[in-house]
Design an enzyme around this catalytic site. Structure first.
Site, PDB file in Angstrom:
ATOM      1  N   ASP A 160      28.238  48.500  34.842  1.00  0.00           N
ATOM      2  CA  ASP A 160      29.215  47.547  34.336  1.00  0.00           C
ATOM      3  C   ASP A 160      30.588  48.072  34.737  1.00  0.00           C
ATOM      4  O   ASP A 160      31.076  49.057  34.186  1.00  0.00           O
ATOM      5  CB  ASP A 160      29.106  47.443  32.813  1.00  0.00           C
ATOM      6  CG  ASP A 160      30.105  46.457  32.206  1.00  0.00           C
ATOM      7  OD1 ASP A 160      30.986  45.962  32.946  1.00  0.00           O
ATOM      8  OD2 ASP A 160      30.005  46.189  30.997  1.00  0.00           O
ATOM      9  N   VAL A 161      31.217  47.430  35.723  1.00  0.00           N
ATOM     10  CA  VAL A 161      32.473  47.963  36.267  1.00  0.00           C
ATOM     11  C   VAL A 161      33.622  47.877  35.276  1.00  0.00           C
ATOM     12  O   VAL A 161      34.677  48.487  35.495  1.00  0.00           O
ATOM     13  CB  VAL A 161      32.874  47.263  37.584  1.00  0.00           C
ATOM     14  CG1 VAL A 161      31.810  47.463  38.653  1.00  0.00           C
ATOM     15  CG2 VAL A 161      33.178  45.789  37.360  1.00  0.00           C
TER      16      VAL A 161
ATOM     17  N   TYR B  97      42.440  34.539  36.948  1.00  0.00           N
ATOM     18  CA  TYR B  97      41.807  34.911  38.216  1.00  0.00           C
ATOM     19  C   TYR B  97      42.854  35.219  39.284  1.00  0.00           C
ATOM     20  O   TYR B  97      42.776  36.232  39.985  1.00  0.00           O
ATOM     21  CB  TYR B  97      40.890  33.774  38.676  1.00  0.00           C
ATOM     22  CG  TYR B  97      40.120  34.071  39.934  1.00  0.00           C
ATOM     23  CD1 TYR B  97      39.073  34.993  39.929  1.00  0.00           C
ATOM     24  CD2 TYR B  97      40.420  33.429  41.137  1.00  0.00           C
ATOM     25  CE1 TYR B  97      38.355  35.264  41.085  1.00  0.00           C
ATOM     26  CE2 TYR B  97      39.714  33.685  42.288  1.00  0.00           C
ATOM     27  CZ  TYR B  97      38.678  34.607  42.257  1.00  0.00           C
ATOM     28  OH  TYR B  97      37.971  34.878  43.407  1.00  0.00           O
TER      29      TYR B  97
ATOM     30  N   ASP C 153      25.707  47.377  40.477  1.00  0.00           N
ATOM     31  CA  ASP C 153      25.642  45.986  40.032  1.00  0.00           C
ATOM     32  C   ASP C 153      25.142  45.958  38.595  1.00  0.00           C
ATOM     33  O   ASP C 153      24.337  46.808  38.192  1.00  0.00           O
ATOM     34  CB  ASP C 153      24.699  45.180  40.927  1.00  0.00           C
ATOM     35  CG  ASP C 153      24.995  43.692  40.902  1.00  0.00           C
ATOM     36  OD1 ASP C 153      25.473  43.162  41.921  1.00  0.00           O
ATOM     37  OD2 ASP C 153      24.754  43.065  39.848  1.00  0.00           O
TER      38      ASP C 153
ATOM     39  N   SER D  16      41.629  37.164  47.074  1.00  0.00           N
ATOM     40  CA  SER D  16      41.196  35.774  47.151  1.00  0.00           C
ATOM     41  C   SER D  16      42.353  34.901  47.608  1.00  0.00           C
ATOM     42  O   SER D  16      43.523  35.263  47.436  1.00  0.00           O
ATOM     43  CB  SER D  16      40.717  35.292  45.776  1.00  0.00           C
ATOM     44  OG  SER D  16      40.574  33.892  45.729  1.00  0.00           O
TER      45      SER D  16
END
Length: 264
Positions: free
Chosen positions: A60-61, A169, A36, A156
């Site tokens: 930091d992905v 998104y 995270d 999503s």
């Protein structure tokens, strides 16, 4: 596949859906590596869980070097615990709504906004997976079927019925849904499964930023139950995806029959 005594990496693991998943896996006896960007949240979670079978790595992905450091640290931890890396839950994600064209400023959405969303939701997911897989394929078979692990991704409802302002998104989450089957096919020979969960409106740090009017409008689009989902309802499906070997190459909608409206 049973999670007990085995290691899972969870990105976005210190809040919302990722944290609920971490809690369930930990309670099931798994070792959990939490990735995270929020160091304070990481410290808080470690205090809640205790330091047995849990590690936090500030990550930091969207940065490969940061993910590499986290995965390498997890592998070093595994050498100490002798608990094989068998699962990845890629739950890090951001929203940042913006329409493709802003009539007020007479300008398109900044490409930096699109990049920010894609880099975390899509690139970060793929980058974590590609870095973890080389370690998972080396596992001894965990079941009679030869299973070696599972990768669980988060899409999503916006992948299927995105709203105005969700172009970036929806693109990121639609891509995650689309890559699920080819990923499962890529990894089938190694006994590694790929499953994607596509939640609708769930209680999380991201959805808490929604204006109350927008949140209520989305809740009214739910058929039943007429409310936001609880993180524990998401994590229970993760646990089923871990333990049920027939779940592979599929996208599971978790949405209360919700179809997001075009207008709030």
């Amino acid at each position: 596949m049973k999670p007990t005594g085995r290691t899972f990496i969870i990105s976005g693991g210190c809040s919302g859906l990722g944290l609920a998943t971490a809690r369930d896996l930990h309670q099931a006896g798994a070792y959990v590596a939490l990735l995270d960007v929020n160091a304070d949240a990481g410290k808080t979670v470690i205090q809640q869980f205790g330091d047995q079978r849990v590690k936090f790595f500030q990550t930091d992905v969207s940065e490969t070097s940061s993910l590499e450091a986290a995965v390498n640290s997890t592998v070093e931890w595994i050498r100490q615990t002798a608990s094989a890396l068998v699962g990845v839950v890629a739950a890090a994600g951001v929203g940042l709504p913006a329409k493709i064209y802003d009539a007020r400023t007479e300008s398109p959405v900044p490409i930096s906004t699109i990049d920010f969303v894609l880099n975390i939701n899509l690139r970060g997911t793929l980058d974590l997976i590609r870095l973890a897989v080389p370690h998972m394929v080396k596992n001894d078979p965990l079941t009679e079927d030869g299973e070696r692990g599972v990768i669980i991704m988060v899409s999503s409802s916006a992948a299927f019925d995105g709203q105005p302002g969700q172009v970036a998104y929806a693109a990121s989450k639609g891509a995650v849904a689309s890559l699920t089957l080819p990923l499962a096919r890529d990894l089938a020979r190694y006994g590694i499964r790929a499953v994607t969960i596509a939640p609708s409106l769930f209680d999380s740090a991201m959805t808490r930023q929604l204006p109350e009017k927008a949140r209520k409008s989305l809740e009214r689009a739910m058929e039943f139950p007429v409310r936001a989902g609880n993180p524990e309802e998401f994590s229970s499906l993760v646990m089923q995806s871990v333990t049920n070997s027939m779940l592979n190459g599929t996208v599971l909608r978790l949405d209360g029959a919700m179809r997001m409206p075009s207008k709030m």
